[in-house]
Design an enzyme around this catalytic site. Structure first.
Site, PDB file in Angstrom:
ATOM      1  N   SER A 160      -5.276  14.082 -63.076  1.00 43.02           N
ATOM      2  CA  SER A 160      -3.882  14.326 -62.699  1.00 43.02           C
ATOM      3  C   SER A 160      -3.241  13.097 -62.058  1.00 43.02           C
ATOM      4  O   SER A 160      -3.921  12.244 -61.480  1.00 43.02           O
ATOM      5  CB  SER A 160      -3.800  15.479 -61.704  1.00 43.02           C
ATOM      6  OG  SER A 160      -4.434  16.621 -62.215  1.00 43.02           O
TER       7      SER A 160
HETATM    8  N1  SAH Z   1      -9.186  17.991 -61.303  1.00 40.87           N
HETATM    9  C1  SAH Z   1      -9.376  17.076 -62.405  1.00 40.87           C
HETATM   10  C2  SAH Z   1      -8.300  17.225 -63.463  1.00 40.87           C
HETATM   11  C3  SAH Z   1      -8.910  17.967 -64.534  1.00 40.87           C
HETATM   12  S1  SAH Z   1      -8.001  18.334 -65.978  1.00 40.87           S
HETATM   13  C4  SAH Z   1      -9.486  15.635 -61.930  1.00 40.87           C
HETATM   14  O1  SAH Z   1      -9.320  15.360 -60.728  1.00 40.87           O
HETATM   15  O2  SAH Z   1      -9.789  14.772 -62.753  1.00 40.87           O
HETATM   16  C5  SAH Z   1      -8.517  20.010 -66.145  1.00 40.87           C
HETATM   17  C6  SAH Z   1      -9.984  20.250 -66.382  1.00 40.87           C
HETATM   18  O3  SAH Z   1     -10.173  21.663 -66.445  1.00 40.87           O
HETATM   19  C7  SAH Z   1     -10.526  19.692 -67.701  1.00 40.87           C
HETATM   20  O4  SAH Z   1     -11.586  18.839 -67.442  1.00 40.87           O
HETATM   21  C8  SAH Z   1     -10.960  20.933 -68.460  1.00 40.87           C
HETATM   22  O5  SAH Z   1     -12.078  20.720 -69.263  1.00 40.87           O
HETATM   23  C9  SAH Z   1     -11.224  21.910 -67.333  1.00 40.87           C
HETATM   24  N2  SAH Z   1     -11.202  23.322 -67.711  1.00 40.87           N
HETATM   25  C10 SAH Z   1     -10.415  23.947 -68.624  1.00 40.87           C
HETATM   26  N3  SAH Z   1     -10.702  25.266 -68.674  1.00 40.87           N
HETATM   27  C11 SAH Z   1     -11.700  25.477 -67.780  1.00 40.87           C
HETATM   28  C12 SAH Z   1     -12.438  26.633 -67.386  1.00 40.87           C
HETATM   29  N4  SAH Z   1     -12.231  27.830 -67.940  1.00 40.87           N
HETATM   30  N5  SAH Z   1     -13.376  26.498 -66.425  1.00 40.87           N
HETATM   31  C13 SAH Z   1     -13.642  25.282 -65.874  1.00 40.87           C
HETATM   32  N6  SAH Z   1     -12.987  24.147 -66.224  1.00 40.87           N
HETATM   33  C14 SAH Z   1     -12.024  24.236 -67.150  1.00 40.87           C
END
Ligand code: SAH
Length: 248
Positions: free
Chosen positions: A93
């Site tokens: 993000s």
């Molecule tokens: N917080 C992260 C941003 C991640 S983007 C950072 O600091 O980099 C969102 C993430 O959520 C992705 O990696 C995606 O694979 C994950 N995601 C999507 N659906 C999910 C689920 N059901 N359970 C766990 N993770 C999930």
């Protein structure tokens, strides 16, 4: 004309001045890969100037090495005012979004926090500096493994990671003082509401995949009653459900 004469007399000094001017102004990243200045600028211009005031959040964002959570090709862009790709169609993000979500959760050194969507591990690292413990779940296995490695390498000891479908939360460690969801869902997953402590806060982007969503702050009252507040519009990658695994 006087100035030109001066330059003529001291060409070496003049050249040095030019070199100094361009090297100081153009790049805030130090020669040895030191991103301290870039990080300070990020906190001042992208975060403080946009109204984030929580000292703990500002300190955390000033100390976490964001460039360690992105791929080599993006290191020099790590402190820019935008999300960046982290592979597998996912993103880390934008710094401001990490900051505002961290501030909204209102956590302190006593708090235990659950994150859904570890991604790069950066948001978990920021929260780990503010909270007591962070539990973070990632559904994409290679991202789970990579973020775990980065967090270990950087020495974070109060973060636990899990490769699973975060929709179900992490019941073994519930209830949590705060829950942060960093992927967008059409609705707030009921298991996450169950795993939030009375008096706790959850921050979650709610809305359709790949469209504009609302960043919602959910408060669970002392008797379990819920109140919600829309904070701003955001665009997160979707919460996916197709790779579900059981809790380990
Ligand atoms: N917080 C992260 C941003 C991640 S983007 C950072 O600091 O980099 C969102 C993430 O959520 C992705 O990696 C995606 O694979 C994950 N995601 C999507 N659906 C999910 C689920 N059901 N359970 C766990 N993770 C999930």
């Amino acid at each position: 004309m006087k100035a030109l004469k001066f330059i003529h007399k001291f060409p070496v000094i003049f050249l040095l001045l030019i070199v100094f001017y361009f090297s100081a102004g153009s790049e805030s990243i130090g020669k040895s890969g030191d991103y301290t200045a870039a990080r300070k600028n990020m906190v001042l211009y992208q975060i403080r100037h946009r109204g984030i005031t929580d000292r703990a959040v500002l300190n955390a964002m000033e100390s976490v090495f964001r460039h360690e959570f992105v791929e080599a090709a993006y290191k020099r862009k790590a402190y820019e005012d935008r999300p960046l790709p982290i592979g597998y169609g996912q993103t880390i993000s934008q710094p401001y979004i990490v900051a505002i979500m961290s501030q909204l959760l209102n956590v302190d050194k006593e708090s235990r926090v659950l994150e859904i969507g570890t991604g790069s591990g950066y948001q978990a690292a920021v929260l780990a500096r503010i909270a007591k413990e962070v539990y973070t779940i990632e559904i994409v296995k290679p991202l789970h493994e990579r973020s775990q490695k980065a967090l270990n390498r950087l020495g974070y000891q109060n973060i636990r990671t899990l490769n699973a479908d975060g929709y179900f939360g992490w019941s073994a460690h519930a209830p949590f003082d705060a829950i942060i969801v960093t992927c967008a869902s059409d609705f707030i997953p009921p298991p996450l509401i169950d795993q939030l402590k009375p008096g706790g806060l959850m921050c979650i982007p709610v809305g359709p995949p790949f469209k504009v969503q609302h960043l919602v702050l959910v408060k669970k009252g002392e008797k379990g009653e819920l109140s919600t507040k829309v904070i701003t519009s955001v665009r997160f990658v979707p919460l996916t459900r197709n790779q579900s695994r059981k809790e380990e």
